[in-house]
Write a protein that holds these residues in place. Sequence first.
Motif, PDB file in Angstrom:
ATOM      1  N   ARG A  91       7.556   1.408  -4.836  1.00 25.15           N
ATOM      2  CA  ARG A  91       7.737   1.695  -5.905  1.00 25.15           C
ATOM      3  C   ARG A  91       7.979   0.609  -7.008  1.00 25.15           C
ATOM      4  NH1 ARG A  91      11.243   2.803 -10.231  1.00 25.15           N
ATOM      5  NH2 ARG A  91      11.081   4.878 -11.346  1.00 25.15           N
ATOM      6  N   TYR A 143       5.657  -0.873 -10.168  1.00 31.74           N
ATOM      7  CA  TYR A 143       6.157  -1.257 -11.408  1.00 31.74           C
ATOM      8  C   TYR A 143       5.983  -2.644 -12.049  1.00 31.74           C
ATOM      9  CZ  TYR A 143       9.651  -1.880 -15.215  1.00 31.74           C
ATOM     10  OH  TYR A 143      10.197  -2.138 -16.458  1.00 31.74           O
ATOM     11  N   LYS A 163      -1.192   1.547  -9.265  1.00 37.11           N
ATOM     12  CA  LYS A 163      -0.892   2.859  -8.374  1.00 37.11           C
ATOM     13  C   LYS A 163      -0.544   2.590  -7.011  1.00 37.11           C
ATOM     14  CE  LYS A 163      -2.434   7.876  -7.813  1.00 37.11           C
ATOM     15  NZ  LYS A 163      -3.662   8.623  -7.875  1.00 37.11           N
ATOM     16  N   ASN A 207       5.121   9.739  -0.993  1.00 38.07           N
ATOM     17  CA  ASN A 207       5.133   9.368  -2.523  1.00 38.07           C
ATOM     18  C   ASN A 207       4.220   8.654  -3.244  1.00 38.07           C
ATOM     19  OD1 ASN A 207       7.301  11.534  -2.358  1.00 38.07           O
ATOM     20  ND2 ASN A 207       8.831   9.683  -2.085  1.00 38.07           N
ATOM     21  N   TYR A 248       3.412   6.447  -6.661  1.00 35.65           N
ATOM     22  CA  TYR A 248       3.983   5.713  -7.947  1.00 35.65           C
ATOM     23  C   TYR A 248       2.902   5.140  -8.773  1.00 35.65           C
ATOM     24  CZ  TYR A 248       7.841   6.164  -4.741  1.00 35.65           C
ATOM     25  OH  TYR A 248       8.846   6.594  -3.592  1.00 35.65           O
TER      26      TYR A 248
END
Length: 475
Positions: free
Chosen positions: A21, A25, A30, A38, A40
């Motif tokens: 994640r 960021y 992606k 998961n 992100y």
Amino acid sequence: MAIFHLEFKIVKRSEGMSSCRKAAYHVRCKITDDRTGNTYDFSHRTDLFYHQILAPLSAPAHIIESSTALWNEVEKVERQKDGQTARYFDVAIPCELNNEDKIKLVVEYCQKNFVDKGMIADIAFHDLDSNNPHAHVMLTLKPITADGFGKKERSWNDKKNVILWRESWSVIANRYLATTGSNERIDHRSIDAQHTEALENAAITLNVEEKALWLAKATATSRPAMQRVHRAKWNSKHVQEKRAAEQAVRDEMKQEAQATYNTFKDLDLQIVVDLRSFTVSEMPEPVEIVLPEIQPRTEFSETGSQSSSSEDQHPVLVAPTPHTRTKLKTPSFPTASTIKRAPVKSKRKQVKPRQSGVFKRFTLLVIGYIKEKFVWAKKKHTVVPSDVEHDKRIAENYVFDEVKGIYVERAEHERRARFNSDTYSPTKDEIRRFPSRPVKPAQLDSDLDYIPTLAAERKPPTPQLKPPGYDRDQT
């Protein structure tokens, strides 16, 4: 403007964080975490300028081909459910550099301090064309080899490394700023540490030009540090007003620093310094400043001037708080007022309180400190105080004993030294004081009255029978 900001943090699973994640960021892409499933997605953000992965030569190609492959591999090899997976930091890049030099600066810094030691650095550059150019860097916690990741290198977690890494960034960034011809410089230390160092160097240096430079730096750093603003609050009106006020103070201090330098470099130490703002002004003509003897009613202000107090009290040194003025103030405790208001009988003579010699010497030290730090004054030749003569007599009559660690009388020290010498021989006085133990005369065998007998010659005791109820007193 060039500012220093470099902060290190750790990605911890115990805090619900994931390196996938965090990488998504930073890179504005992606990424799906294969361990948890998961996904992100931060691809909607458009402030990414450039992305690069730096790795040692021994790193396998399939691990460093993308951020997705790299951090999924990191999450895979970390077995503990509350383990640590990555170290990351964000660093402010000087605006004075062009975009090419900004990228070279961060790449050289990461290669020298992290990649050469065995780490992999995932670097993302943001907002290089704006007033806030910065870079986000993620680092692996395990060294990489041709066979993959090894065991964690615990020495990388030493807190001393953070200080060295911050200092290295300031050194490399200042070299790039000097190459471009900019006068801006950054320092990894705090504002208070820089201010203290500048004052100390200005006090000990004897060169006027060097003293001017250190006092100029002390003036520029005589301000509170600028507070970091979170990205989510940039557009807030209150935050913008606060940042504008902080920037105004910084610019004002820079102008005063330049004025301080211009004044000091042309003066022959005939100056007056205002400690509240560190502004310096030249005297119209040289003035002889003579500090008188210590008076119990003298109040010293921060500029070295003196003012008379109405109360007959001893001055007390009050410790200053940061960014405040320093004064010698008179106490307001009730004992002094009680003594002043107490009625005095006509038959009893009022006695003046005796002044303590320790307090007098402490006050002299404070005055000497003020004269040395803040006022260039001509010394007045005065009579040596009695305390100095007392110390001289003590030095003549006492010697420091290295064994006991205290001062002993000189006569006692010399006697012990003579006693411990190899050529020691006692004097008649010492023999009289410490006589030998008298010898007890031996006794002759004929003088003994007791003649021991053998156990076989002894007669056993004869038992005596007594009837019941017999009492010798009745007979």
